[in-house]
Design an enzyme around this catalytic site. Structure first.
Site, PDB file in Angstrom:
ATOM      1  N   SER A   1      39.828  57.378  37.712  1.00 57.07           N
ATOM      2  CA  SER A   1      40.562  58.393  38.183  1.00 57.07           C
ATOM      3  C   SER A   1      39.846  59.434  36.447  1.00 57.07           C
ATOM      4  CB  SER A   1      41.740  58.212  37.121  1.00 57.07           C
ATOM      5  OG  SER A   1      42.882  59.098  36.763  1.00 57.07           O
TER       6      SER A   1
ATOM      7  N   ASP B   1      46.379  58.267  48.056  1.00 57.95           N
ATOM      8  CA  ASP B   1      46.213  58.425  46.112  1.00 57.95           C
ATOM      9  C   ASP B   1      47.679  60.101  46.063  1.00 57.95           C
ATOM     10  OD1 ASP B   1      46.015  59.347  43.531  1.00 57.95           O
ATOM     11  OD2 ASP B   1      43.807  59.739  43.771  1.00 57.95           O
TER      12      ASP B   1
ATOM     13  N   HIS C   1      46.105  55.416  43.713  1.00 61.73           N
ATOM     14  CA  HIS C   1      45.222  55.561  42.849  1.00 61.73           C
ATOM     15  C   HIS C   1      44.491  54.123  41.972  1.00 61.73           C
ATOM     16  CE1 HIS C   1      43.774  58.949  39.921  1.00 61.73           C
ATOM     17  NE2 HIS C   1      44.560  58.259  39.132  1.00 61.73           N
TER      18      HIS C   1
END
Ligand SMILES: CCCCCCCCCCCCCCCC(=O)SCCNC(=O)CCNC(=O)[C@H](O)C(C)(C)COP(=O)(O)OP(=O)(O)OC[C@H]1O[C@@H](n2cnc3c(N)ncnc32)[C@H](O)[C@@H]1OP(=O)(O)O
Length: 451
Positions: A275, A367, A401
């Protein structure tokens, strides 16, 4: 060890399922032939076995089996653990014993419950928290998660009599792994080293928005032969309280620390980032020397939310497109369309073409945090357009994610500190769990090959 475990077993907290009391239900605690972790009440012959017995590392698969059941007996298996903030994570599944009264989760499909089908590790990856939107996080890697497993008669998750029970420790540091807190110059981090003296391939490990110092991925990876620096960069110790001033010089100091460590194999090191950690890692690989290989899990190619600074260069964040934010049917914000494209705001595109790093991008195709697949493809195009090596991209359908090490349950939605409210992160439990197992293997293979 046995004495302390006995003490734990005797507390009422141990029955994560709300049983009245251990003593009332089961009488004194016997110890089965499998050691302290396996036992069964006298009124049945059922035994629950786990292999490895007693303890294992969190990322290791477990072999779970039950013996001494009646032929074709319907049973329910359930598992529970409590995180360090007291949240309870649980899963259950219905099974049927074979004609010999045996049940092996590697061969028997679950007939329903928290998951269905042949899922030997479903009792872990399908766990759900008792607190809404709570994510399973390991804060202290020096202690294990203690998992309780129970076998109940019949197919009622809370109704059937208890037939067998086991307690298993899932550790985050393999035996002998060394944990070294680091406070060098400005660097705030923890270095994990494999058991024997090195040198080992070195990796800087970066988490995302939320800050702090999360060690569980680094500690697990050190068990696979890497020297891994879990690096904090904000909201930790005397580091900045917010993301506003992300200076790559800080990360450069960490890279230099790791590269000059006597137990780190040179000349280049690796970066692992998820991320926001992927975005900052990409900036490191673009601006800094000595980064030979990098793996980014659902990272970005653009600066997001804050400016990235290095020397006299700045990369401004892409604009937020508030009117493109949607609300899911569950009432969470879906922000996946909420960022301007770095192809439109080109100043926000991290200059990857300057990098000589070999890249692997691990991408969850579901995601909903941001467009990881698009970003990985744009990085690939930009690198190739500049005559650089084509990166490897692995796409995981229906993965969200938060691609974590294996067996962490999917966190489908939760508070996003940058957005300031609950958002959906995407992912479906089973494909996401499969992605985590594969991604973990892929990143180790990649780092062993390139470092
Ligand atoms: C309308 C606007 C439109 C915008 C339009 C588009 C915007 C589009 C933006 C996309 C922007 C993407 C930007 C990068 C996307 C990433 O980076 S995604 C994030 C990836 N996250 C990570 O890698 C983990 C990062 N670290 C963490 O989350 C923190 O270190 C931890 C683990 C929460 C611990 O931090 P800590 O300071 O020890 O935590 P603690 O003080 O205990 O608690 C802090 C808060 O977290 C909560 N918390 C703690 N533990 C947990 C847990 N296990 N589960 C859940 N919550 C927890 C607490 O409840 C607490 O909440 P508050 O009480 O403050 O409300």
């Amino acid at each position: 060890m046995v004495a302390s475990l006995l003490a734990v077993l005797r507390t009422s907290r141990l029955c994560q399922w709300g049983c009245k009391s251990r003593a009332q239900l089961l009488g004194p605690l016997p110890f089965g032939p499998g050691g302290w972790s396996t036992w069964a009440p006298e009124r049945t012959n059922a035994t629950l076995s786990l292999e490895p017995a007693g303890r294992s590392c969190w990322d290791e698969p477990l072999s779970i089996s039950v013996r001494g059941l009646a032929p074709e007996q319907p049973v329910t298996l359930r598992a529970a653990l409590r995180d360090e903030k007291g949240a309870l994570f649980r899963a259950h599944a219905r099974y049927r014993a074979d004609p010999h009264g045996e049940l092996d989760l590697a061969r028997a499909p679950a007939l329903g419950g928290s998951f269905a089908g042949l899922e030997p590790m479903g009792l872990l990856w399908a766990m759900e928290p008792d607190r809404p939107l709570w994510r399973l996080i390991k804060r202290d890697v020096q202690t294990p998660f203690v998992v309780e497993l129970e076998v109940l008669d019949g197919h009622e998750p809370n109704g059937g009599g208890l037939l067998a029970r086991a307690v298993h420790e899932r550790h985050f540091m393999a035996p002998g792994v060394r944990r070294v807190p680091v406070r060098e110059g400005r660097v705030r981090a923890t270095l994990f080293l494999p058991p024997e003296p090195g040198p080992y391939p070195g990796i800087v490990d970066l988490f995302g928005v939320g800050g702090g110092l999360l060690e569980y991925r680094a500690s697990l990876l050190a068990g696979k032969g890497f020297a891994v620096l879990a690096l904090a960069y904000y909201k930790y110790d005397d580091l900045p309280k917010s993301l506003e001033t992300m200076r790559i010089e800080y990360f450069e100091e960490a890279v230099n620390y790791l590269r000059s460590h006597p137990e780190v194999k040179g000349p280049g090191i690796g970066i692992l980032g998820i991320s926001k950690g992927g975005e900052l890692g990409l900036a490191m690989a673009s601006f800094l020397k000595g980064i030979k290989a990098a793996v980014f899990i659902n990272g970005s190619v653009a600066a997001v939310g804050n400016t990235i600074y290095y020397k006299d260069e700045t990369i401004p964040p892409v604009s937020l497109l508030r009117d493109r934010v949607k609300v899911t049917k569950d009432g969470f914000l879906d922000v996946v369309e909420g960022l301007q494209s770095p192809l439109v705001e080109t100043k926000s595109f991290i200059p990857v073409e300057r990098s000589d790093t070999t890249f692997l991008f691990l991408v969850g195709q579901d995601d909903h945090n941001w467009k990881s697949e698009f970003y990985a493809n744009e990085i690939s195009k930009r690198l190739q357009a500049h005559g650089k090596e084509k990166p490897q991209i692995i796409l995981y359908p229906e993965a969200g994610h938060y691609i974590e090490p294996p067996y962490f349950p999917l966190c489908k939605a939760g508070m996003h500190v940058l957005v300031g409210t609950n958002i959906t992160f995407g992912g479906e439990p089973k494909p996401h769990a499969m992605a985590q197992v594969d991604a973990w293997q892929q990143l180790q293979t990649f780092f062993h090959k390139h470092l």
